[in-house]
Design a protein around this motif. Sequence first.
Motif, short mmCIF file in Angstrom:
data_model
loop_
_atom_site.label_atom_id
_atom_site.label_comp_id
_atom_site.label_asym_id
_atom_site.label_seq_id
_atom_site.Cartn_x
_atom_site.Cartn_y
_atom_site.Cartn_z
N GLN A 28 44.47 -36.62 91.62
CA GLN A 28 45.13 -35.76 92.69
C GLN A 28 44.37 -34.38 92.97
O GLN A 28 44.01 -34.13 94.14
CB GLN A 28 46.21 -35.47 92.20
CG GLN A 28 47.35 -36.78 92.07
CD GLN A 28 48.66 -36.63 91.61
OE1 GLN A 28 48.94 -35.29 91.17
NE2 GLN A 28 49.51 -37.36 91.47
N ASP A 29 43.90 -33.76 91.78
CA ASP A 29 43.12 -32.33 92.02
C ASP A 29 41.95 -32.54 92.85
O ASP A 29 41.23 -31.50 93.68
CB ASP A 29 43.12 -31.61 90.80
CG ASP A 29 44.22 -31.16 90.24
OD1 ASP A 29 45.38 -31.32 90.98
OD2 ASP A 29 44.18 -30.99 88.85
N CYS A 30 41.24 -33.65 92.56
CA CYS A 30 39.70 -33.92 93.13
C CYS A 30 39.96 -34.57 94.43
O CYS A 30 38.54 -34.52 95.07
CB CYS A 30 38.91 -34.60 91.94
SG CYS A 30 38.85 -33.62 90.49
N GLU A 31 40.76 -35.18 95.09
CA GLU A 31 40.78 -35.76 96.32
C GLU A 31 40.23 -34.97 97.32
O GLU A 31 40.87 -33.93 97.60
CB GLU A 31 42.20 -36.46 96.32
CG GLU A 31 42.41 -37.39 97.83
CD GLU A 31 43.64 -37.59 97.90
OE1 GLU A 31 43.76 -38.55 98.86
OE2 GLU A 31 44.75 -37.34 97.08
N GLY A 32 39.24 -35.47 98.06
CA GLY A 32 38.72 -34.69 99.05
C GLY A 32 37.85 -33.80 98.72
O GLY A 32 37.27 -33.08 99.89
N ARG A 33 37.42 -33.42 97.51
CA ARG A 33 36.62 -32.38 97.13
C ARG A 33 35.29 -32.58 97.43
O ARG A 33 34.49 -31.81 97.61
CB ARG A 33 36.69 -32.12 95.67
CG ARG A 33 38.19 -31.57 95.36
CD ARG A 33 38.07 -29.98 95.76
NE ARG A 33 39.45 -29.59 95.44
CZ ARG A 33 39.52 -28.56 94.32
NH1 ARG A 33 38.41 -28.56 93.29
NH2 ARG A 33 40.72 -28.24 93.95
#
Length: 841
Positions: A490-495
Motif C-alpha cells: 500500500q505504501d509503495c503503490e505508484g511510487r
Amino acid sequence: MKRFYAVKKAAPESWEARHTDMVREVSARGMVLLENRGGLPLEKGKPVALYGYGARNTAYCGYGAASINSRENISIEQGLLESGIPITSTKYLDRYDQAIKAEEEAYFQEIRKVGGTLFDRLVAMYSRQFTPVCQLPVTGQDVEVSGGDTAVFVITRISGEGADRKPVSGDYLLTEAEKSNLTFLSDHYRWVIVLLNTVGPIDMEFLRQLPHLGAVLFVGLNGGVTGGAAADVLTGRITPEGKLTATWGRHYGDYPNAGTFGLMDGETEDELYSEDIYVGYRYFDSFGVEPAYPFGYGLSYTQFDWENGTVQLSGDTISVTAAVTNKGSIYAGREVLQLYVTCPVGRLDQPAQRLVGFQKTGILKPGECGILHIETDIADLASYSEAENAWVLEKGNYILRVGNSSRNTRPAGILRVNEDAILERCRPFGAKCDLTEKFRPRSGDALYSGENLPDGLPVLVWRQENCPLVHSYRKRERETQALSEDKLLQDCEGRNYTFQQLLRGECTVEELTASLSPEELALVCVGNEAEKQDSGTGGGSLVCASDNTGTNQTGTIPREVVVGASYTTAALLESRTLPNVPMADGGCGIRLLPEYEMDNNGKLLTAGISAIKNGIHLLDEQELDVMEAAPRGGRYWQYTTALPMAVILAQTWDPECWRTMGEIEQREMRRFGVKLWLAPGMNIHRNPLGGRNFEYYSEDPFLTGICAAQIIQGLQKNRGAGATIKHVACNNQEENRSGMNAHVSERALREIYLKGYEIAVRQAKPLAIMTGHNLVNGINSAESYDLLTQTAREEWGFEGLVMTDWGTTAKLTGTINMVRQTATPVCVPVLTCLCLAVRRN
C-alpha cells in the motif's frame, strides 16, 4: 546504448597465457597416478611409441553445458613432443587418422539425412556427438618401426548432458579391440603406460592384470592444456600428487545401486535411493567391499610416511596434528592427509567412517618433514535424526583417524560424548520419503569392526555446554513475521522506484519490489524469454543468446551484450533502470561464442554458426556456401580459459588451487561482462555412470562443499561476479532427468545430497542457486519449499537468487501467464533476491 566486451582483434590477449599456465599446473596436480610398477617417469630424450585413439584425438571437455572452446588444444602427442619425448609411432597414428576419417564421413552422412534446415542438422550434431568406435590394430611392423622399450596407450571416454554412461564395451568397459592391442603391446614392450583420457572410472580389472603394465595415469579432460599437463606428470616436471575423490570399484556390480541406476532396470521414472547414506566409500567401507582404488588414493614418484601427534579440543573445534616425511631420495612432492571419524552406533546406523577434514603439505624435499594441522568442527561429527528432527551427537566414542586414503588410516584419538546431545533443531520436510527398504550393513562387515585400538590414544571429552542448541529456523521466522507485506504494498503503490534509487539508498529492496506491477514482476521472474515472446523475436539460438531487441534511450545505463551468454530481462532498463544480468555456463569455464560477426546495428549475423569450425562444412556444403556469401560484418573474438574438469580440480585436495581457479573465472567474467557463472556443479557421484559426474567434484559431500566454497570465495572476493551452485538437488543422473523422481530419506538428503550446498552457502554465500529438473519425493525440485525456502533460506541463511534450470517445469507460455496472474506478494521474494544479487555485484 549497448555495451560489448568482445575484442576486434584475433591475437591473444596478454592475460590468456598467464591463465593457461596456471590451469596447466593445476590440471597436472589433479591427475592421479593409479599404478606405477616402474614405467614412470619417462626419461627426456628417450623415444616412446604412442598408440590409442586419444593420442592425437585427445578429449578436452565433455559435451553439453560443460563444453568450452579453447583457443589452442594440446593433444597427448603434442604435449609429449614439446616436453622432449620423441614419438616413434607416427605411421601408425597416420593410419589411425584415416580410419577415423572414414567413420566421421559415415557419421555426417547420417546427420545429412536429418530434414529441415542447416540449423536443424546442427542441433542433431550437437545431440548425437561423433564417437568413433574403431580401434586400429597394432601390428608387428608398427612395433619393429617404433623401436624402444616403452609404449604409451591412450584410452578416451567422454560423456555429457542428457545421457548417462553405460556398462558396455567402449564406455565403462574396454573393447575387445582395446584389450587385444594392450595384450599385443604387453608382449612386445617392456613397459606399457596407460593414460586414461576419460570423464571418470572405467573397469580396471584387465589393466591391473596386464603382465608388463608400467603405470596408469588418470589424466581426465582438462581443456586445451590436457596434453601438456599430462606430459608434465609423465616426465616428472610435476610429481604426481592427485588423490581420488570417488571410489573406483573392481567391478561395476560392486556399487550398491548398480542394477537400478538410471536405465539399468529399465525404470527411469522412479529412482529408489535405497542405499540411503551409504554412498561411495561409506558403502564400500561399511559393507566389506574391496575397491580397486579407494577414496582419497593416489601414488607419487616418492614415498611419504606420517606420525600422528597431538589431538586437542578447543570449544567446538577439534585439532589433530601429524608429521609428514618424504621418505624418498630423488623426488620432492606433496602429500594429503585426511581426517575421518568413526561414529558410535546407537539409535542411528553409521557408516564405518566419514571424512571430516584434510590438509595438504607444501612441497617436501627428500628427507624433509612437514607438520600438518587438521581442524574440524564438532558439528561435522553430527548425524541427522528424523525421529528428533535434529542434528545430534549420540553418546559414545568417536574415533578420529588420519590417513592418506580411506583404506589407509591410523587412529589418532577419541572424542568421548557422555550424553546424547542435540546440536541443531530443524523442521521436518513436508515431502515424505516412501521407501520401504534401505541398505543396512551387517554386524562384522564394516571396516574396523571389532578393532582393538592401540593403548595410549588421547581421549577428549565433549559436553553439551560447549556447543549450545541452535533452532535454525526461528530467526528467519521472526524476520518474516516482522515484515507486513500488505502495508508495504500500500505504501509503495505508484511510487515507481528505480534501481538507481536503490543503489543511492533512497529506497529499500523491498520497497522497490513492492512498487513493481504484476507485469513487471512477471518480466523479472521469467527473464528475457518474456521479452522475446512479447516482441515476436522468438527463442534464442542454440549457439548463443544474443540481444537484438530494443535499446536504452537514457544513454546512462548500458544494455550488456555478451554473445554466447544468457541474460535476465532488459525490459525494465528504461523505466526502472534495472540492468540485465548476463550469465554463462559451464562446469569447465565460461562458455561464450569464441568468434562472431555483427552488423552496424549490433545484430548477430548467421546466428554465430559460421564461427563453428568443427564439422560444420560437412553438414551441407551448398547451404553453408549461401550462408558464407551473406553480408559480412564486424568480427569479434572472446576466447576464455578452459578449466580442468571438476573431478580433476577436486583431486588436487588443495584450497589454494581452488581459489586460484575461482579468481581466474572472476577476472574473465569481468573482462567479458558476465555477471553470473552457472557453476559450480555440486551433485554427488552416486554411481560411476552418471553422465555429468565429471562436472561435479566428488562422492563425498564434505569435500564437495569445501571445494565449492573456496572456488566461490575466489570468484566473488572483489565483487563484479557471482557463482550459481547447482543442481539442487539429487540431479545424480541424466536419463529422464526432467521426469525422474528421487525417492530418498530426509537423513540421506541432509547428510549426503544437501550437505555440500549447505557448506558452500554458509562459508561462501554464493549469489545464486540453480535447481534441478528432477523431482524429490514427488515434488519438483524447482518448486520445493523444503529445499529452497525452509532449508536454503531459513536454515542456511541463503539470501541470493534462486533460478530454475532451463525449461524445468512448464512450457514458456504457461509459465509467463502463470506469473502474470500470481498475486504480487508471492513474487516479492523473487525480485528481492535478484536485486540483492545485482546490488552485490
